[in-house]
Enzyme design. Structure first.
Site, PDB file in Angstrom:
ATOM      1  CD  GLU B 216      -1.262  -0.199   3.700  1.00  0.00           C
ATOM      2  OE1 GLU B 216      -2.300  -0.844   3.509  1.00  0.00           O
ATOM      3  OE2 GLU B 216      -0.963   0.263   4.811  1.00  0.00           O
ATOM      4  CG  HIS B 254      -2.919   0.709   7.739  1.00  0.00           C
ATOM      5  ND1 HIS B 254      -2.678  -0.167   6.717  1.00  0.00           N
ATOM      6  CD2 HIS B 254      -3.765   0.071   8.570  1.00  0.00           C
ATOM      7  CE1 HIS B 254      -3.354  -1.284   6.923  1.00  0.00           C
ATOM      8  NE2 HIS B 254      -4.029  -1.164   8.048  1.00  0.00           N
TER       9      HIS B 254
END
Lengths: 385, 299
Positions: B216, B254
């Protein structure tokens, strides 16, 4: 969480880093009162979280009361790259002999703290890095060793900071490191770090970004959270304790897990739609949380369809389903839901939804992420059925 | 074979008497994992559905011979729990805890390197590890993982994202492809185990024929992986990177997922992986399909 300059300076001061005497003002009268207190000349600085304030006319020197009044009234309310100035910082003007740069961040690749230090401050450090990389000293600091004065002084000498400023710079580096670690910063940056003609070293600006995960041990951060610039949707989401970022599209997104939420945005984009938001309901999503998430999405008038993308790990499909049923009882949703449910207790979740008797015009279930994205985008574009 | 864990791995759960620890600890046991004990200070002598609880990791290790730990305690307590496990000689620690401050993570990582180099930390903020049919430590729903096929071509998975890890397992199951081990390394700024650590293990695992990687935005872990793939990995790979549409300067849930100063973009990561010979899909499903093609081509 990014701090305004004035908050950064107040944060620095707590760790003993010298900053100019000053205070924050919301009105012209407050600005004048501060100037009278700290003494002229003063600098009036727009408090916005965007670069290029000076060029935009957001930083002005004032030699007397009437100049403070003129500058403060011009700067307050000014629009700098889409940021409206709500506050100014008024501080004692400093004589500057030299300008340096210092910052601490976490180097994720090295898994250590990183000091960046340069004798060329006051300009964009990215430009310095591009033009003359050798002008920036990079020093890794092992978190279990820390930074001592001698090491800091060597780094300063390596950065070709002149001898007369070495002790002052080293002292500030040790304090800035302390602020970075104990203050739970993601970034602690001073640019410029100035040397005054009188020989003192001093932080003329402050750029501080705090690690939101450390909020539990910093109750004093609540004051910083209060001034964060959020839109109405983001404010509501924060009240509900949701990870939400507002975007401009028409497909409302709810997913569990940051990766899946990001991926959901990507897939919606790939099939020709646009996401209205990023919303991660996280692990352990229950009925309460799902209701809250739907309320936030529902407050966004641009939303035409709601794509709920759940893959259960910690999150349990039955809880998600109960949440949707409950939320649809509590809130009149402005847009239909397209749901894709898999993973832990997904079968139970799907039967809860099927047995709830919700009409297909309000809730559509799709077996895969792509099919669900297509359905949500079709509805958002008015291509129903 | 599997990497990091196998059917003999004995696991204790730190926080077994708490909500998450109990739910997932019992699910791990129900999956067939040897969950031999739990640790909750002050609750030694109790049991959770027959699993004995100890006051300390040292007591638990002494009594059970555990060689792995599953840390399921809140962020405030997790750093000390990880280090307690390491100090008790546990070689593999899985921490699922989300929300640990980055400074604590950096300190724990550096402490492990200095004082307990034989302990591997997986996570924090990760879904854990599953070797289908053998061992499941963490929060993965075991039924979505396809067991490796005997004599067939099987895949190893490594992922930075929790739910995308399940997605990857699910995609491969749809394709009928077996998985040797699926490792979720977590989306925080200082993960204990990196892509490179996992790629090195998969490269050396004779049962693993190909590798699926899910990354990611944020940081440079994927770029480092691409370098390692170029230099060392000979097994075919497919990948997916989440966050193509993520706006710069925003943490996408995150703590580690942020594009800043033009660095850490999904595009840069995809380019680096493609240059290393990895087949990169535009979404998790496509990455699964690319892996199916790889497996078919291996015969």
């Amino acid at each position: 969480m990014d701090l305004f300059e004035y908050q950064g300076k107040q944060y620095f001061a707590k760790f003993g880093i010298p900053v100019s005497a000053g205070d924050v003002a919301h009105t012209v009268d407050e600005a004048i009162a501060i100037a009278e207190r700290v003494g002229y000349p003063v600098v009036v600085k727009a408090q916005v979280q965007v670069g290029g304030r000076g060029k935009a006319g957001g930083i002005k020197l004032a030699n007397d009361k009437s100049e403070v009044s003129t500058h403060a009234s011009n700067i307050l309310g000014m629009d700098i790259k889409g940021h409206v100035v709500k506050r100014v910082w008024v501080e004692c003007a400093s004589d500057i002999a030299e300008e340096y740069y210092a910052s601490f961040t976490l180097d994720r690749a090295a898994k250590k703290h990183l000091l960046m230090l340069s004798a060329q401050g006051g300009v964009d450090i990215e430009e310095v890095a591009a033009k003359d990389p050798s002008a920036i000293v990079k020093l890794h600091v092992n978190p279990v060793v820390g930074l001592d004065g001698a090491t800091a002084k060597r780094a300063a000498a390596d950065a070709r900071i002149p001898a007369k400023a070495l002790d002052g710079v080293a002292d500030i580096l040790v304090k800035l490191y302390d602020c970075f670690v104990k203050g739970d910063c993601d970034l602690a940056e001073i640019n410029p770090l100035i040397l005054k003609p009188t020989g003192e070293v001093h932080a003329l600006d402050a750029k501080v970004s705090l690690d939101g995960n450390a909020l539990f041990r910093h109750p004093e951060w609540e004051a910083f959270r209060a001034t964060e610039e959020l839109d109405d949707r983001e404010r509501l989401a924060r009240e509900k304790d949701l990870q939400y970022i507002g975007l401009d599209g028409s497909v409302g997104i709810i997913a569990n897990g940051a990766g899946l939420a990001m991926s959901t945005l990507d897939v919606v984009n790939q099939v020709g739609g646009t996401a209205a938001n990023f919303l991660d309901i996280g692990g352990g999503a229950n009925a309460e949380l799902m209701t809250a998430a739907l309320e936030v999405i529902n407050s966004d008038t641009k939303v035409r369809s709601i794509f709920i993308n759940i893959f259960g790990g910690i999150t349990r499909g039955d809880e998600v389903a109960k949440g949707i049923v409950e939320a649809m009882r509590r809130v009149e949703l402005r847009a239909p839901i397209v749901i894709r449910l898999d993973g832990t207790n997904a079968d139970e979740g799907r039967s809860i939804l099927a047995e709830a008797g919700i009409p297909a015009s309000k809730l559509i279930s799709k077996p895969t992420m792509l099919e669900a994205a297509r359905a949500a985008v079709d509805i958002a574009k008015g291509k129903v059925g | 074979m599997a990497i990091f864990v196998n059917e003999n791995t004995k696991v204790i759960v730190q926080g077994l008497t708490g909500g998450q620890g109990k739910f997932h600890g019992l699910r791990n046991r129900a999956y067939g994992t040897k969950v031999v004990g739990g640790v909750t200070p002050g609750k030694g002598g109790q049991d959770v559905e027959g699993i004995p609880v100890f006051d300390s990791v040292a007591d638990a290790v002494k009594a059970t011979g555990a060689d792995a730990s599953f840390v399921a305690v809140p962020p405030k307590a997790a750093p000390a729990a990880i280090l307690e496990a390491a100090a008790a000689g546990v070689g593999f620690v899985v921490c699922i805890t989300e929300g640990i401050p980055a400074q604590d993570e950096a300190r724990v990582y550096a402490t492990l390197k200095r004082d307990f180099p034989r302990t591997r930390l997986l996570g924090p903020n990760c879904p854990g590890i599953i070797s289908p049919g053998r061992c499941n430590i963490g929060i993965t729903a075991g039924e979505i993982a396809h067991k490796p096929t005997q004599g067939g071509k099987n895949v190893g998975i490594v992922s930075r994202s929790g739910t995308l890890t399940y997605q990857a397992l699910f995609e491969l199951k749809q394709q009928g492809i077996g998985v040797t081990t699926c490792v979720g390394i977590g989306g925080d700024p200082v993960p204990g185990t990196s892509f490179v650590d996992c790629l090195a293990e998969f490269q050396n695992d004779p049962e693993t024929s190909a590798i699926l990687m899910i990354g990611e935005i944020g940081g440079s872990a994927e770029e480092e992986a691409a370098e390692f793939i170029t230099s060392t990995v000979t097994k075919p790979m497919s990948a997916y990177i989440a966050g193509v549409t993520a706006p710069a300067g925003k943490k996408m849930g995150h703590a580690g997922a942020i594009v800043s100063g033009g660095k850490g973009t999904a595009q840069g990561k995809m380019d680096a992986l493609r240059a290393a010979g990895v087949k990169v899909g535009a979404n998790p499903t496509e990455a699964g399909q690319l892996m199916a093609q790889i497996i078919a081509s291996l015969g």
